[in-house]
Design a protein around this motif. Structure first.
Motif, short mmCIF file in Angstrom:
data_model
loop_
_atom_site.label_atom_id
_atom_site.label_comp_id
_atom_site.label_asym_id
_atom_site.label_seq_id
_atom_site.Cartn_x
_atom_site.Cartn_y
_atom_site.Cartn_z
N ILE A 60 -19.24 -34.43 33.39
CA ILE A 60 -18.34 -35.09 32.15
C ILE A 60 -19.33 -35.87 31.17
N ALA A 61 -20.66 -36.07 31.78
CA ALA A 61 -21.51 -36.41 30.64
C ALA A 61 -22.30 -35.65 29.89
N ALA A 62 -22.19 -34.39 30.39
CA ALA A 62 -22.91 -33.30 29.54
C ALA A 62 -22.04 -32.73 28.76
N ARG A 63 -21.74 -33.27 27.50
CA ARG A 63 -21.02 -32.85 26.33
C ARG A 63 -21.47 -31.93 25.90
N LYS A 98 -19.63 -19.36 15.87
CA LYS A 98 -18.95 -19.17 17.30
C LYS A 98 -18.92 -20.49 18.00
N ASP A 99 -18.02 -20.45 18.79
CA ASP A 99 -17.70 -21.56 19.74
C ASP A 99 -18.64 -21.81 20.71
N GLN A 100 -19.32 -23.13 20.80
CA GLN A 100 -20.62 -23.45 21.73
C GLN A 100 -21.76 -22.46 21.58
N THR A 101 -22.13 -22.03 20.55
CA THR A 101 -23.27 -21.18 20.59
C THR A 101 -24.54 -21.72 19.81
N TYR A 102 -25.55 -21.81 20.30
CA TYR A 102 -26.38 -22.54 19.55
C TYR A 102 -27.88 -21.84 19.57
N THR A 103 -28.54 -22.29 18.55
CA THR A 103 -30.09 -21.43 18.23
C THR A 103 -31.12 -22.32 18.64
N PHE A 104 -32.38 -21.79 19.10
CA PHE A 104 -33.52 -22.66 19.19
C PHE A 104 -34.57 -21.97 18.89
N ILE A 294 -41.83 -32.27 34.16
CA ILE A 294 -42.88 -31.23 33.45
C ILE A 294 -42.37 -31.27 32.02
N PHE A 295 -41.12 -31.05 31.78
CA PHE A 295 -40.46 -31.08 30.31
C PHE A 295 -40.78 -32.34 29.61
N LEU A 296 -40.71 -33.44 29.95
CA LEU A 296 -40.74 -34.92 29.54
C LEU A 296 -42.48 -34.92 29.06
N GLU A 297 -43.07 -34.49 30.05
CA GLU A 297 -44.78 -34.53 29.86
C GLU A 297 -45.28 -33.54 28.74
N ASN A 298 -44.76 -32.69 28.54
CA ASN A 298 -45.43 -31.47 27.93
C ASN A 298 -44.56 -30.83 26.74
N VAL A 299 -43.46 -31.25 26.57
CA VAL A 299 -42.79 -30.60 25.57
C VAL A 299 -42.31 -31.53 24.39
N GLN A 300 -42.33 -31.06 23.24
CA GLN A 300 -41.83 -31.87 22.12
C GLN A 300 -40.55 -31.13 21.58
N THR A 301 -39.34 -32.00 21.40
CA THR A 301 -38.09 -31.45 21.28
C THR A 301 -37.38 -32.23 20.42
N ASP A 302 -36.17 -31.64 19.73
CA ASP A 302 -35.28 -32.73 19.18
C ASP A 302 -33.86 -32.61 20.19
N LEU A 303 -33.98 -32.15 21.35
CA LEU A 303 -32.88 -32.08 22.17
C LEU A 303 -32.72 -33.46 22.88
N SER A 304 -31.43 -34.20 22.96
CA SER A 304 -31.19 -35.15 23.48
C SER A 304 -31.07 -35.10 25.15
N ALA A 305 -30.92 -36.34 25.59
CA ALA A 305 -30.84 -36.00 27.31
C ALA A 305 -29.55 -35.52 27.49
N ASN A 306 -28.48 -35.76 26.69
CA ASN A 306 -27.22 -35.22 26.98
C ASN A 306 -27.23 -33.58 26.87
N ASP A 307 -27.94 -33.10 25.62
CA ASP A 307 -28.05 -31.88 25.40
C ASP A 307 -28.66 -31.09 26.59
N LEU A 308 -29.66 -31.79 27.11
CA LEU A 308 -30.70 -31.08 28.27
C LEU A 308 -29.63 -31.13 29.47
N ALA A 312 -28.82 -27.11 30.91
CA ALA A 312 -29.20 -27.01 32.23
C ALA A 312 -28.07 -26.59 33.11
N GLU A 313 -26.97 -27.18 33.09
CA GLU A 313 -25.64 -26.93 33.89
C GLU A 313 -25.28 -25.71 33.48
N LYS A 314 -25.38 -25.41 32.16
CA LYS A 314 -24.80 -23.94 31.81
C LYS A 314 -25.66 -22.66 32.29
#
Length: 378
Positions: A60-63, A98-104, A294-308, A312-314
């Protein structure tokens, strides 16, 4: 007769009493093993409930993330709105996502120069569970301008050092003709920790690697072939692009390309190694809290907690063997451009084909040549 009657009555009383007492005295008791089984059962039920509730909460939370529309409209005439406020018929809304298609944009910076010598773009279709991963060679030729003083530079890997991550996102977006929704910049320490967290990785080292650079405290020695790599080993394999040897006649160390196709070979190794690491990591979902730390300590990103949470679930359902396509931008790495040697000039026609056929295009229609911004010598 009277005595027998009393006896019989008394006996009947005792029988009646004895019929009630066993109900109280012979109360059923469980053995220690039975009590333990009961406790374990209750714990299992409670744990199952927690898992179900937590999983449902995550779902539910991971929109699905909302991304900005970076695609400019193409106006062929009057672009003003009509009297009702609806868009004019002459306005082309541009290609549709495309629906729910993302670039990184995935990057790792060089430990010495600060340049982003490892750059990849990942397009992930979460609906169809397909992904395209493409490497951008470090020397990709661009017409770069420094934000600080307006001076020029001509290789992509210098963009981050000069114009920051947003400048790099913009440059990559112009080269590929697609929006870059998110960036993930990982430091080398985080990569090492992730590989160690999954217990190392089995990897087929494609070439013999023998390189020494005391100034970087870098010593790489691996034979070609399948072998187990620790985190520090994996980083060395990912970094290696040259071999070195000591020329006794000249009295100094010399280097030569470790791969026959120079840095393009290294980008292929990096994609293969990253795929192997991610595949093993996702096969151990119980370690997700460790990965997150590990991600929090070593990664810079503009992904939000909800995005993660959402990705991750997908990703837990992603099949690397059938869903992932990998490639590298096609071009010529021997070009001299404005005095800069060994620039990597992209081949426009081959680049377009790659974007549209290798899972990089996030649109429902093909990318066209007019959507690309490429530096060309001629």
């Amino acid at each position: 007769m009277a005595q027998r009657g009393r006896t019989s009555k008394s006996t009947g009383s005792r029988v009646a009493g004895s019929a009630r007492k066993p109900t109280r005295k012979k109360k059923r008791t469980r053995s220690p093993l039975g009590r333990l089984a009961r406790v374990l059962y209750c714990m299992l039920v409670a744990l199952s409930a927690v898992i179900v509730v937590t999983y449902a909460g995550v779902r539910i939370a991971a929109r699905p993330p909302e991304v900005a529309d970076h695609t400019p409209a193409s106006n062929d005439g009057d672009s003003t709105a009509g009297a009702t406020g609806s868009p004019a018929a002459s306005v082309d809304p541009g290609p549709q996502r495309k629906d729910q298609t993302y670039t990184f944009l995935l990057v790792a910076s060089d430990q010495v120069s600060g340049n982003t010598d490892t750059m990849m773009v990942l397009t992930y279709d979460t609906v169809n569970q397909t992904a395209g991963l493409v490497s951008l060679p470090r020397d990709t030729m661009i017409d770069g301008v420094k934000d600080s003083d307006g001076s020029h530079f001509y290789k992509l890997n210098g963009t981050y050092a000069y114009n920051g991550i947003e400048g790099l996102k913009k440059e990559v977006s112009q080269i590929l003709g697609i929006p870059i929704d998110f960036y993930v910049k990982v430091n080398t320490r985080g990569f090492v920790k992730l590989v160690d967290a999954i217990g190392g990785v089995d990897f087929n080292v494609p070439v013999n690697m023998n390189y020494e650079d005391p100034t970087q405290d870098l010593y790489i020695h691996f034979n070609k072939g399948m072998q187990w790599l620790s985190g520090s080993d994996a980083l060395k394999v990912a970094r290696c692009r040259q071999n070195s040897y000591y020329d006794e006649a000249a009295g100094k160390w010399k280097t030569y390309d470790a791969y026959s196709n120079a840095d393009i070979g290294r980008t292929e190794t990096q994609r293969s190694l990253l795929t192997a690491v991610l595949k093993k990591a996702l096969s151990q979902p119980q370690k997700l809290p460790t990965y997150y730390d590990i991600f929090l300590e070593n990664v810079q990103t503009d992904l939000s907690a909800n995005d993660l949470l959402y990705f991750a679930e997908k990703a837990l359902y992603f099949d690397f063997s059938s869903g992932l396509t990998t490639s590298v931008l096609p071009g010529d790495g021997t070009v001299t451009y404005h005095g800069w040697t060994y620039c990597y000039e992209l081949y426009p026609d081959q680049l377009l084909e790659l974007i549209n056929t290798q899972g990089i295009n996030p649109y429902t229609t093909d990318i066209t040549a007019d959507m690309l911004t490429l530096a060309q010598k001629n």
